[in-house]
Design a protein around this motif. Structure first.
Motif, PDB file in Angstrom:
ATOM      1  N   SER A  19      49.295   7.458  15.793  1.00  0.00           N
ATOM      2  CA  SER A  19      50.411   7.911  16.627  1.00  0.00           C
ATOM      3  C   SER A  19      51.527   6.873  16.718  1.00  0.00           C
ATOM      4  N   HIS A  20      51.292   5.675  16.231  1.00  0.00           N
ATOM      5  CA  HIS A  20      52.372   4.690  16.161  1.00  0.00           C
ATOM      6  C   HIS A  20      53.541   5.216  15.343  1.00  0.00           C
ATOM      7  N   PHE A  21      53.267   6.133  14.415  1.00  0.00           N
ATOM      8  CA  PHE A  21      54.302   6.645  13.514  1.00  0.00           C
ATOM      9  C   PHE A  21      54.591   8.124  13.751  1.00  0.00           C
ATOM     10  N   LEU A  22      54.283   8.612  14.956  1.00  0.00           N
ATOM     11  CA  LEU A  22      54.523  10.016  15.286  1.00  0.00           C
ATOM     12  C   LEU A  22      55.246  10.120  16.622  1.00  0.00           C
ATOM     13  N   ASP A  23      56.163  11.091  16.729  1.00  0.00           N
ATOM     14  CA  ASP A  23      56.791  11.332  18.030  1.00  0.00           C
ATOM     15  C   ASP A  23      55.969  12.354  18.812  1.00  0.00           C
ATOM     16  N   ALA A  24      56.459  12.738  19.972  1.00  0.00           N
ATOM     17  CA  ALA A  24      55.706  13.641  20.847  1.00  0.00           C
ATOM     18  C   ALA A  24      55.474  15.002  20.218  1.00  0.00           C
ATOM     19  N   ASP A  25      56.314  15.380  19.243  1.00  0.00           N
ATOM     20  CA  ASP A  25      56.179  16.680  18.580  1.00  0.00           C
ATOM     21  C   ASP A  25      55.399  16.597  17.269  1.00  0.00           C
ATOM     22  N   GLY A  26      54.870  15.436  16.956  1.00  0.00           N
ATOM     23  CA  GLY A  26      54.077  15.294  15.737  1.00  0.00           C
ATOM     24  C   GLY A  26      54.893  15.023  14.494  1.00  0.00           C
ATOM     25  N   ASN A  27      56.179  14.699  14.656  1.00  0.00           N
ATOM     26  CA  ASN A  27      57.020  14.380  13.512  1.00  0.00           C
ATOM     27  C   ASN A  27      56.856  12.897  13.136  1.00  0.00           C
TER      28      ASN A  27
END
Length: 440
Positions: A358-366
């Motif tokens: 999740s270090h490389f993901l925003d709240a929407d999974g992008n």
């Protein structure tokens, strides 16, 4: 601890002991005086050994990060009689390697390569020799296909050989080092125009020799040598050696870590495979451009490279007398831009010491790019094969997870898998085995 004993009744022994103590005290006082008002702060060095007593040689990078907690992001460290400057954290490393790129562009003499290459090649050369050699090499590698779509096809062709080798174990355990073979062959294909059979004695010998050199790196500096003309046979051979070792070691070791981490964290492996099944299915081979439609998989690939911090640092040196953050570094000062401290920087990563895609993901999974993601370094000395390494890592990882499910050997739990790195020039996983079964 080793103690030296001298018979005090022996005049020669007394004289020798006195001379050593005097020399050590003189060196000690000289170093203290030299650092005043010029060099960054740092732990007080002991005679002869400097600050070696403060370093865990299995994890020098972690030891240096601990020292930086007391002395700040720019500090002085003594490796025996060798005084060096250490830069820690994203901001300090970026300021030096980007904002002051020219001043920090040189390399100090590196032990084993001073013997083998005499200061030539791409990786460990400096000044005009390095600039000319790097420019020529980049142009040549581009002409040979690096960074082009045709290279992606070659990587997928090599995967078919790797998949056949994995299938041959029929679900039984095999060593992680098996994953070295495919990335190594891609590098050889680029440099020599052809791949090797995995059982070829020449191929096996080259792998062994590369392995030995990586272990030998870190030996004391042996000697300095004169440079020859930029395009001498010696410089061309040295450059090929650099490309062979850098191009094989980094991606090959990263791939070992990728499989080990997916085996240790089966929930992450399952989520990657779910995304691959939805986007690629079971038959379509990936393309490098699929990063855009595989955000979770792309995040996992990036997190693997961040978490393992494969190359803790490669030393630089100042090319001219340099003023930096109020300190003065004379020309030729060895400098360690500590990449581990960037990839584990508490100000840049939410859980720096945990494996967390999740270090490389925003709240929407992008997928989200991060400026502090610097496994290939940054600035003038950024890895020459970065584009090829990124392509290889993504395509090999996706095809492996698309085709196989990885799990521990019988009798071993996921929690038992050792993710403590070995102490070599790069941080390799401990020798161990995994199992694989086809997913379809």
């Amino acid at each position: 601890m080793l103690f030296l004993t001298f018979p005090l009744s022996n005049p020669i022994g007394v004289a020798l002991l006195g001379a050593l103590l005097f020399w050590g005290l003189l060196y000690f006082l000289t170093q203290l005086n030299e650092t005043t008002g010029k060099w960054p702060p740092g732990p007080t060095p002991l005679p002869f050994i400097g600050n070696l007593h403060l370093l865990d040689f299995r994890r020098q990078d972690k030891s240096l990060m601990k020292i930086s907690e007391k002395y700040g992001p720019v500090f002085t460290i003594h490796f025996g009689l060798q005084k060096m400057v250490v830069l820690t954290g994203y901001e300090a490393v970026k300021e030096a390697l980007v904002n002051s790129a020219e001043e920090f562009a040189d390399r100090p003499p590196i032990p084993i390569f001073q013997c083998i290459q005499e200061g030539q090649g791409i990786f460990f050369s400096s000044g005009e020799l390095w600039k000319t050699t790097r420019k020529f090499t980049m142009s040549s590698m581009h002409n040979l296909g690096m960074g082009k779509k045709m290279m992606g096809k070659k990587i997928l062709e090599e995967f078919s050989f790797l998949a056949g080798l994995i299938d041959s174990f029929k679900g039984k355990p095999f060593k992680l080092k098996l994953f070295n073979m495919a990335p190594t062959n891609v590098t050889f294909l680029l440099l020599f125009g052809d791949r090797f059979d995995y059982q070829d004695p020449t191929f096996v010998t080259l792998l062994r020799l590369i392995d030995e050199v990586m272990v030998l790196l870190g030996s004391p500096f042996l000697h300095e040598s004169k440079m020859e003309t930029y395009f001498s046979d010696a410089n061309i051979i040295a450059s090929l050696l650099d490309l062979m070792m850098a191009g094989t070691e980094t991606t090959a070791t990263s791939l070992q870590w990728a499989v080990l981490l997916m085996t240790k964290y089966p929930e992450v492996q399952a989520k990657v495979q779910e995304e691959l099944d939805q986007v690629l299915g079971t038959t379509r081979l990936p393309e490098y451009e699929d990063q855009k439609v595989l955000p979770y998989t792309n995040a996992v690939v990036h997190e693997i490279q961040r978490y393992i911090a494969l190359l803790p640092h490669v030393p630089h040196s100042t090319s001219v007398d340099t003023h930096f953050r109020g300190y003065f570094f004379p020309k030729g000062t060895p400098v360690i831009p500590l990449l581990t401290s960037v990839l584990l920087d508490k100000t840049q990563w939410k859980t720096p010491n945990e494996f967390n895609p999740s270090h490389f993901l925003d709240a929407d999974g992008n997928f989200v790019k991060k400026a502090a993601f610097l496994p290939f370094s940054i600035g003038r000395r950024v890895c020459i094969g970065e584009s090829l390494a990124k392509m290889e890592m993504f395509l090999f990882f996706v095809t492996l997870l698309q085709r196989f499910a990885f799990y521990p050997p019988p009798g071993i739990k996921e929690s038992d898998l050792d993710i403590t790195p070995e102490a070599t020039f790069t941080k390799r996983p401990q020798p161990q085995s995994v199992c694989a079964k086809p997913r379809f």
